[in-house]
Design a protein around this motif. Structure first.
Motif, short mmCIF file in Angstrom:
data_model
loop_
_atom_site.label_atom_id
_atom_site.label_comp_id
_atom_site.label_asym_id
_atom_site.label_seq_id
_atom_site.Cartn_x
_atom_site.Cartn_y
_atom_site.Cartn_z
N ALA A 1 -24.54 19.16 19.82
CA ALA A 1 -25.63 18.52 19.09
C ALA A 1 -26.85 18.35 19.98
N CYS A 2 -28.01 18.67 19.44
CA CYS A 2 -29.28 18.44 20.14
C CYS A 2 -29.51 16.94 20.22
N CYS A 3 -29.95 16.46 21.37
CA CYS A 3 -30.13 15.02 21.57
C CYS A 3 -31.46 14.50 21.02
N ASP A 4 -32.33 15.39 20.55
CA ASP A 4 -33.64 14.95 20.04
C ASP A 4 -33.80 15.40 18.60
N GLN A 5 -33.03 14.77 17.70
CA GLN A 5 -33.07 15.17 16.30
C GLN A 5 -34.42 14.84 15.65
N ALA A 6 -35.13 13.87 16.17
CA ALA A 6 -36.46 13.56 15.61
C ALA A 6 -37.39 14.76 15.78
N THR A 7 -37.32 15.42 16.92
CA THR A 7 -38.13 16.63 17.14
C THR A 7 -37.69 17.73 16.19
N VAL A 8 -36.40 17.89 16.02
CA VAL A 8 -35.87 18.92 15.11
C VAL A 8 -36.36 18.66 13.69
N HIS A 9 -36.27 17.42 13.23
CA HIS A 9 -36.71 17.10 11.88
C HIS A 9 -38.20 17.38 11.71
N SER A 10 -38.99 17.06 12.72
CA SER A 10 -40.43 17.32 12.67
C SER A 10 -40.72 18.81 12.60
N LEU A 11 -40.03 19.60 13.41
CA LEU A 11 -40.25 21.06 13.40
C LEU A 11 -39.87 21.66 12.05
N ALA A 12 -38.79 21.16 11.45
CA ALA A 12 -38.38 21.65 10.13
C ALA A 12 -39.40 21.26 9.07
N ARG A 13 -39.84 20.01 9.07
CA ARG A 13 -40.83 19.55 8.08
C ARG A 13 -42.14 20.31 8.21
N ARG A 14 -42.51 20.65 9.43
CA ARG A 14 -43.77 21.35 9.69
C ARG A 14 -43.66 22.85 9.49
N GLY A 15 -42.48 23.37 9.19
CA GLY A 15 -42.32 24.77 8.85
C GLY A 15 -42.15 25.71 10.02
N TYR A 16 -41.73 25.24 11.18
CA TYR A 16 -41.53 26.10 12.35
C TYR A 16 -40.11 26.65 12.45
N ILE A 17 -39.14 25.93 11.89
CA ILE A 17 -37.74 26.37 11.93
C ILE A 17 -37.14 26.25 10.54
N ALA A 18 -36.07 27.04 10.33
CA ALA A 18 -35.41 27.02 9.03
C ALA A 18 -33.99 27.54 9.19
N PRO A 19 -33.12 27.24 8.22
CA PRO A 19 -31.80 27.86 8.23
C PRO A 19 -31.96 29.33 7.87
N ALA A 20 -31.07 30.17 8.41
CA ALA A 20 -31.15 31.61 8.14
C ALA A 20 -30.88 31.93 6.68
N PHE A 21 -30.09 31.09 6.02
CA PHE A 21 -29.79 31.28 4.60
C PHE A 21 -29.40 29.94 3.98
N THR A 22 -29.42 29.89 2.66
CA THR A 22 -29.05 28.68 1.94
C THR A 22 -27.54 28.52 1.97
N ALA A 23 -27.08 27.30 2.20
CA ALA A 23 -25.65 27.01 2.26
C ALA A 23 -25.38 25.69 1.57
N ARG A 24 -24.11 25.35 1.44
CA ARG A 24 -23.77 24.07 0.82
C ARG A 24 -24.18 22.93 1.76
N LYS A 25 -24.43 21.78 1.20
CA LYS A 25 -24.90 20.62 1.96
C LYS A 25 -23.95 20.30 3.12
N GLY A 26 -24.53 20.14 4.29
CA GLY A 26 -23.78 19.80 5.49
C GLY A 26 -23.22 20.97 6.28
N GLN A 27 -23.22 22.15 5.68
CA GLN A 27 -22.70 23.34 6.37
C GLN A 27 -23.66 23.76 7.48
N ARG A 28 -23.11 24.20 8.60
CA ARG A 28 -23.94 24.73 9.68
C ARG A 28 -24.21 26.21 9.43
N VAL A 29 -25.47 26.57 9.60
CA VAL A 29 -25.89 27.97 9.46
C VAL A 29 -26.79 28.31 10.64
N PRO A 30 -26.92 29.60 10.96
CA PRO A 30 -27.81 29.97 12.07
C PRO A 30 -29.23 29.43 11.85
#
Length: 90
Positions: free
Chosen positions: A42-71
């Protein structure tokens, strides 16, 4: 779709997180506030991860069921923020 911020708005942690994702081995949980795992840890700075996702810099490689880990992948905006060449469309 989230809007990417100006590249100059990235701090050191955000750039380091983007670089770790670019190197591969990163996974996101499928959720509205995704959690990041790198090489299974687990990444220790999830606040940064959430910010990057909200801002459109990172995304899951594909849609998956809730809670599933994807690339995790960099979006076009994430690649641009790091100065990486755009990927060719498949």
């Amino acid at each position: 779709m989230p809007q990417a911020s100006n590249d100059a708005d990235l701090n050191h942690r955000e750039r380091a997180t983007l670089m770790a994702i670019a190197e591969g081995g990163a996974e996101l949980t499928s959720s509205c506030e995704p959690d990041l795992f790198i090489d299974g840890l687990a990444c220790c700075d999830q606040a940064t991860v959430h910010s990057l996702a909200r801002r459109g810099y990172i995304a899951p490689a594909f849609t998956a069921r809730k809670g599933q880990r994807v690339p995790a992948v960099l979006t076009e905006a994430g690649r641009a923020a790091l100065g990486l060449a755009a990927t060719a469309a498949a």
